[in-house]
Design a protein around this motif. Structure first.
Motif: not given
Length: 389
Positions: A266, A373-375, A262-263, A377-378, A381, A370-371
């Protein structure tokens, strides 16, 4: 050879000392041989008179290896061959490796494949300039096609003639062997290495590669191919992928479904947004692909997001960039045409635009990265939970 409808093409120029040995060696494995005498001025023509059973084409003057190979391909196609194995006449290749190419083709899943012999460039008799030149060529082939090979310069090859016939090939000399594999890869031919033996120690071996002029031609060709790859091939591939899959499927499979962390995804998004909003108009594609390569990021993702600066959005991007820059610099915006001409206020606006553009690009990159990465990562998972459940 007959089952695969394959012939052997031997281009030759002033290799009289080794030519007979090469011909005798190849004849032990095939009678389907085409020799292209590229205007040799030594005893080549006399030697070839001893081989009337071999199909021969004699060029009136030396025109280069590329022209000799193109002549060989044309002749082979006229004789209805499907494949051609090319072997140099200077004695560096081993005729017994012909079977290596044939075995590989029979086992290959596709018949649209171009094999290049992979030499052991670490053996003691390999000239240093050959090893360096090969590494140089390997790198640019990878950059231009995305396909990494260990040897792109070996002349011992197997060509799919029907596919090669479709290509527009122009170069006449050693650079032809780069041109043909790059263009073949761009048009969907699988280009692969297979291991072959090599022999450089023979005192009778004569190489016609002229380091400065031939290396210069190869460098110029690679420069052109890099530009074509960046401004046409890469965007074309992405467009085709988007058109075939659709935006939703592309995002799901190539963005969310990529094996990159993800990083990394992103950061690729952030790079694309930054370049797309930056003031480097005309160089966005070049910059984003180059930087994605340098930082080892996901090039399709970075390129896709760099297209935030689509034509309908450009006026808004420029306007808000100038407004932001003026606010940061504490300077008043002057849009008057007269004042821009007489007082050179356009320089102030240009400075404001550059400052504002880089500011918006940086903020956009941070926010989108940033957004993203969060999406990512979510969803990553969530996918793990689904798979484990």
């Amino acid at each position: 050879m007959q089952r695969l409808n394959c012939c052997v093409i031997i281009p030759t120029y002033n290799n009289a000392k080794t030519l007979s040995g090469v011909l005798d060696g190849v004849m032990a494995y095939s009678s389907e041989i085409i020799v292209i005498n590229d205007g040799a001025t030594d005893e080549t023509a006399s030697i070839l008179k001893n081989y009337p059973q071999i199909l021969q084409v004699h060029l009136s003057k030396n025109e280069g290896k590329g022209k000799a190979l193109r002549t060989g391909f044309k002749t082979a196609l006229e004789k209805n061959y499907d494949y051609a194995i090319t072997i140099d006449s200077d004695g560096q290749h081993f005729p017994e490796d012909i079977t290596v190419f044939l075995d590989a083709l029979e086992k290959e899943g596709t018949k649209n494949v171009l094999y290049i012999g992979a030499r052991n460039m670490e053996q003691s008799d390999v000239p240093g300039k050959s090893s360096f030149g090969n590494k140089f060529s390997n790198f640019w082939f990878w950059f231009e096609t995305g396909n990494w090979l260990t040897d792109t310069q070996c002349g011992y090859r197997m060509y799919p003639l029907k596919e090669i016939q479709k290509l527009k090939l122009f170069t006449p000399k050693f650079e032809f062997e780069i041109e043909v594999i790059v263009k073949a890869a761009w048009e969907g031919t699988l280009v692969k290495n297979i291991p072959v033996k090599i022999h450089y120690g023979d005192a009778e071996r004569v190489s016609h590669f002229r380091t400065v002029p031939d290396f210069t031609r190869i460098s110029i060709l690679n420069t052109w191919f890099v530009l074509v790859a960046i401004f046409y091939i890469k965007p074309r591939e992405l467009y085709r992928k988007l058109r075939k899959k659709g935006v939703k499927k592309f995002l799901l499979e190539d963005l969310l479904g990529s094996t990159d962390a993800p990083i990394k995804k992103a950061l690729s998004i952030a790079l694309g947004i930054f370049i797309g909003l930056s003031p480097f108009w005309g160089f966005h594609t070049l910059l984003v692909l180059f930087l994605a390569f340098v930082f080892r990021l996901n090039k399709p993702i970075a390129f896709a997001f760099s297209n935030i600066s689509l034509p309908p959005f450009i006026p808004f991007i420029i306007f808000f960039s100038i407004r932001t820059g003026s606010w940061i610099l504490g300077e008043e915006l002057i849009f008057s045409i007269e004042s821009n001409i007489t007082d050179f206020n356009f320089l102030t606006n240009l400075k404001a635009y550059i400052v504002g553009s880089l500011t918006i690009a940086s903020l956009g990159a941070i926010l989108s990265g940033g957004i993203g990465y969060l999406i990512l990562t979510f969803f990553g998972k969530r996918k793990m939970v689904v798979n484990n459940g």
